[in-house]
Design a protein around this motif. Sequence first.
Motif, PDB file in Angstrom:
ATOM      1  N   ARG A  97      16.236  63.359  34.323  1.00 29.96           N
ATOM      2  CA  ARG A  97      16.590  64.779  34.476  1.00 29.96           C
ATOM      3  C   ARG A  97      15.388  65.672  34.198  1.00 29.96           C
ATOM      4  O   ARG A  97      15.153  66.643  34.916  1.00 29.96           O
ATOM      5  CB  ARG A  97      17.746  65.141  33.542  1.00 29.96           C
ATOM      6  N   ASN A  98      14.634  65.352  33.150  1.00 27.25           N
ATOM      7  CA  ASN A  98      13.449  66.157  32.821  1.00 27.25           C
ATOM      8  C   ASN A  98      12.392  66.053  33.912  1.00 27.25           C
ATOM      9  O   ASN A  98      11.766  67.053  34.278  1.00 27.25           O
ATOM     10  CB  ASN A  98      12.877  65.737  31.473  1.00 27.25           C
ATOM     11  N   ARG A 148      13.478  68.166  36.888  1.00 23.85           N
ATOM     12  CA  ARG A 148      13.262  69.599  36.680  1.00 23.85           C
ATOM     13  C   ARG A 148      11.808  69.970  36.916  1.00 23.85           C
ATOM     14  O   ARG A 148      11.512  71.013  37.485  1.00 23.85           O
ATOM     15  CB  ARG A 148      13.699  69.987  35.272  1.00 23.85           C
ATOM     16  N   ARG A 153      11.306  72.818  40.665  1.00 27.39           N
ATOM     17  CA  ARG A 153      11.621  74.094  39.996  1.00 27.39           C
ATOM     18  C   ARG A 153      12.543  74.953  40.838  1.00 27.39           C
ATOM     19  O   ARG A 153      13.385  75.675  40.329  1.00 27.39           O
ATOM     20  CB  ARG A 153      10.332  74.869  39.690  1.00 27.39           C
TER      21      ARG A 153
END
Length: 155
Positions: free
Chosen positions: A68-69, A72, A76
């Motif tokens: 998930r990180n 991201r 963006r």
Amino acid sequence: MLTDRAETRDFAEFFAEAEPRLRVALVSSLGLELGQEASAEALAFAWENWERVLATRNPIGYLYGVGRNKARAMNRRRSRPLFEVLSVDPPWVEPALPGALARLSERQRTVVMLLYCFDWTLSEVAETLGTAKGTVQLHARRAMSKLRADLRVES
């Protein structure tokens, strides 16, 4: 980096078990393309940091967070819809469903997708997301309530 044959074999066994679960969870959360990329990135991270990942209480849940990180950071701004419905006559899914799913919180959408689209158990979802089964039930209940209201469907 892995060099020992035993460590490599251990990672291969872990990969065989973890990859499908991790990919499905991230695709449910992030959409097909970004979820697949995030899964690959998380598993690459696991390969490079195998001892660190192995030391965690819940390696698949940890890698879900890593994925998930990474997603991201990679994305963006989302230029595509989360889910697309191809036009077929009659549609295989309620045409308003993808938009309704996209309006749910990420956690609610992930829980709904894993429980109702991929037939995961509450325990499997809770373990992968690193949360309690009761929390998964709560997210599912709230998400289904929001979906019913959004799609104007009575329970």
